[in-house]
Design an enzyme around this catalytic site. Structure first.
Site, PDB file in Angstrom:
ATOM      1  N   LYS A   1       6.505  11.148  -6.491  1.00  0.00           N
ATOM      2  CA  LYS A   1       6.686  11.640  -5.120  1.00  0.00           C
ATOM      3  C   LYS A   1       8.101  12.193  -4.993  1.00  0.00           C
ATOM      4  CE  LYS A   1       6.501  10.161  -0.267  1.00  0.00           C
ATOM      5  NZ  LYS A   1       6.081   9.110   0.665  1.00  0.00           N
TER       6      LYS A   1
ATOM      7  N   ASP B   1       4.825   4.000  10.198  1.00  0.00           N
ATOM      8  CA  ASP B   1       4.204   5.326  10.313  1.00  0.00           C
ATOM      9  C   ASP B   1       2.745   5.233   9.887  1.00  0.00           C
ATOM     10  OD1 ASP B   1       3.988   8.073  10.773  1.00  0.00           O
ATOM     11  OD2 ASP B   1       4.663   8.614   8.764  1.00  0.00           O
TER      12      ASP B   1
HETATM   13  N1  LIG Z   1       0.330   7.194  -5.707  1.00  0.00           N
HETATM   14  C1  LIG Z   1      -0.336   8.307  -5.369  1.00  0.00           C
HETATM   15  N2  LIG Z   1      -1.367   8.748  -6.153  1.00  0.00           N
HETATM   16  C2  LIG Z   1      -2.052   9.871  -5.813  1.00  0.00           C
HETATM   17  N3  LIG Z   1      -1.800  10.637  -4.743  1.00  0.00           N
HETATM   18  C3  LIG Z   1      -0.794  10.264  -3.920  1.00  0.00           C
HETATM   19  C4  LIG Z   1      -0.006   9.086  -4.186  1.00  0.00           C
HETATM   20  N4  LIG Z   1       0.916   8.972  -3.205  1.00  0.00           N
HETATM   21  C5  LIG Z   1       0.732  10.018  -2.382  1.00  0.00           C
HETATM   22  N5  LIG Z   1      -0.304  10.804  -2.788  1.00  0.00           N
HETATM   23  C6  LIG Z   1      -0.793  12.032  -2.125  1.00  0.00           C
HETATM   24  O1  LIG Z   1       0.305  12.729  -1.557  1.00  0.00           O
HETATM   25  C7  LIG Z   1       0.179  12.822  -0.128  1.00  0.00           C
HETATM   26  C8  LIG Z   1       1.529  12.656   0.539  1.00  0.00           C
HETATM   27  O2  LIG Z   1       2.041  11.360   0.251  1.00  0.00           O
HETATM   28  P1  LIG Z   1       2.790  10.484   1.348  1.00  0.00           P
HETATM   29  O3  LIG Z   1       3.339   9.280   0.651  1.00  0.00           O
HETATM   30  O4  LIG Z   1       1.891  10.227   2.504  1.00  0.00           O
HETATM   31  O5  LIG Z   1       4.013  11.427   1.753  1.00  0.00           O
HETATM   32  P2  LIG Z   1       4.417  12.201   3.112  1.00  0.00           P
HETATM   33  O6  LIG Z   1       5.609  11.463   3.612  1.00  0.00           O
HETATM   34  O7  LIG Z   1       4.780  13.570   2.676  1.00  0.00           O
HETATM   35  O8  LIG Z   1       3.269  12.135   4.057  1.00  0.00           O
HETATM   36  C9  LIG Z   1      -0.820  11.734   0.227  1.00  0.00           C
HETATM   37  O9  LIG Z   1      -1.520  12.033   1.392  1.00  0.00           O
HETATM   38  C10 LIG Z   1      -1.730  11.702  -0.984  1.00  0.00           C
HETATM   39  O10 LIG Z   1      -2.708  12.732  -0.913  1.00  0.00           O
END
Ligand SMILES: Nc1ncnc2c1ncn2[C@@H]1O[C@H](COP(=O)(O)OP(=O)(O)O)[C@@H](O)[C@H]1O
Ligand SMILES: [Mg+2]
Length: 305
Positions: A124, A231
Site C-alpha cells: 500500500k 473510518d
Molecule cells: N491487503 C490487501 N490485499 C488486497 N487488496 C487490498 C489490500 N489492502 C487494500 N486493498 C485494496 O486497495 C483498496 C484501497 O485500500 P485502503 O486500505 O482502503 O486504502 P484507502 O485509504 O486508499 O481507502 C481497497 O479497497 C482494496 O481494494
C-alpha cells in the site's frame, strides 16, 4: 502511467550510483523542496561530473524533476520516492517481483508483489496530500496525473507507520485484518487478501451473520487492542470468498482513551449499521451495537467458525 509503474520500469535500469544519488536527494528534501546541485553534491559525495551525467537520466525516467525559481533545484517525484521504497523492500528480501494494481483509494495505491517465499503480498503506497488530478486524453486511452502537496511524503510516511503499528497490535489479538509484514517510508507491506469491498457485493446470503461478524471484530479491537478504526465503512470491509470479513485501512485508528472516542466508535458503528439497515433491512439498533462493543463482556464469536 501511474507513479508506481514509472518507478518499477525505471527501477530495473537503475545502477547503484543512481540509488545513491536518489537517496542523497531524499535526504536533502528535508531541507529543500528542490535541492540545489551543491547540496546534492555534498550529500552524495559524488563528483559534479557524475551528477551532471546521472541527473538528466533520472529526470528522463520520471524519478526526478527539475525546478527553476530563484535558483535551479531538483526534487524526487512521487515515482522517485516509490522507487526508493521498492529498492529498500527488494534489498530487505521482502519482495522479489512486482505485480498488478489491486486497488486505488483516495489516499493510496495498492499493488501486489511476490515475496521470495512465493507468497503474494500487498503493497500500500500511502498518498496523503494527493490534492487534485488531471485527466489527459492520449491517442487511445486516458492518463491521470495527480498533484501533491509539498509535504505529501512526510505525511504519507506517518500514515504508513500508523497503519503498520495498528495492524501489529490488532493482528495478534485475532482481529480480522491483513497480516502486517513491513513498513518502509510511505509503503506498508501486508498479506494479500482476496475478496471485494462489502459495498460492491451484489448480494449477501446471510447479511445478519456478516453484520455480527463485523461487530465482534470491532469489539475485539476495542476491548483487547484499545483501538477504534475511525473510518469504518462498507468500503473498508472486505468480504472474502468464504464469506468471512476483513477490516482494512487503519491509518487513522485512535485509542479508546481518545477524547473523541465515544463519537468515533458511534460513527463507525452507525456507518456499518445504516448500510445494513438500508440494503438488507436489518433491524439492529445503534445503542445495542455501541453497548455490545464498549461493554467488557465475553466476545461473541458465533459468526466465525
Ligand atoms: N491487503 C490487501 N490485499 C488486497 N487488496 C487490498 C489490500 N489492502 C487494500 N486493498 C485494496 O486497495 C483498496 C484501497 O485500500 P485502503 O486500505 O482502503 O486504502 P484507502 O485509504 O486508499 O481507502 C481497497 O479497497 C482494496 O481494494
Ligand atoms: Mg479505504
Amino acid at each position: 502511467m501511474s507513479a508506481v509503474n514509472i518507478a518499477v520500469r525505471a527501477f530495473r535500469k537503475l545502477e547503484p550510483e543512481d540509488i545513491k544519488l536518489l537517496q542523497a536527494m531524499e535526504e536533502q528534501m528535508k531541507n529543500y523542496e528542490y535541492a540545489p546541485k551543491d547540496a546534492i553534491q555534498k550529500q552524495s559525495e559524488f563528483a559534479f561530473s557524475e551528477i551532471e551525467y546521472r541527473l538528466p537520466l533520472l529526470i528522463k525516467n520520471g524519478l526526478v524533476q527539475g525546478w527553476r525559481g530563484k535558483y535551479v533545484g531538483y526534487g524526487l517525484t512521487t515515482a522517485g520516492h516509490d522507487a526508493l521504497a521498492i529498492n529498500a523492500l527488494v534489498k530487505a528480501d521482502v519482495i522479489e517481483a512486482f505485480g498488478k494494481p489491486l486497488g486505488v483509494g483516495k489516499e493510496s495505491d495498492v499493488y501486489n508483489a511476490l515475496a521470495p517465499d512465493e507468497k503474494q503480498v500487498a503493497l500500500k503506497f500511502h498518498r496523503i496530500g494527493r490534492t487534485s488530478f488531471k485527466k489527459t486524453k492520449l491517442k487511445r486511452n486516458y492518463t491521470v496525473t495527480y498533484s501533491y502537496t509539498p509535504d505529501w511524503h512526510h505525511q504519507s510516511r506517518i500514515s504508513a507507520k500508523k497503519e503498520y503499528l495498528a495492524l501489529k497490535l490488532l493482528y495478534p489479538k485475532g482481529v480480522a485484518v491483513p497480516e502486517p509484514i513491513k513498513q518502509t517510508r510511505h509503503v506498508l507491506v501486508m498479506s494479500m487478501i482476496d475478496g471485494a469491498e462489502l459495498y460492491h457485493y451484489p448480494e449477501l446470503p446471510n447479511a445478519q451473520a456478516v453484520y455480527d461478524e463485523i461487530l465482534s471484530n470491532v469489539k475485539i479491537a476495542y476491548q483487547d487492542a484499545d483501538m477504534i478504526h475511525g473510518d469504518l465503512s462498507p468500503y473498508n470491509i472486505i468480504l472474502q470468498p468464504d464469506m468471512h470479513i476483513l477490516i482494512i485501512d487503519w491509518p487513522q485508528a485512535v485509542s479508546t482513551k481518545h477524547p473523541n472516542a465515544k463519537e468515533l466508535i458511534e460513527r463507525d458503528l452507525r456507518n456499518v449499521l445504516t448500510f445494513f439497515q438500508r440494503k438488507y433491512g436489518l433491524k439492529n439498533r445503534l445503542e445495542d451495537a455501541v453497548t455490545y462493543v464498549t461493554t467488557n463482556t465475553k466476545t461473541n464469536l458465533t459468526a466465525q467458525d
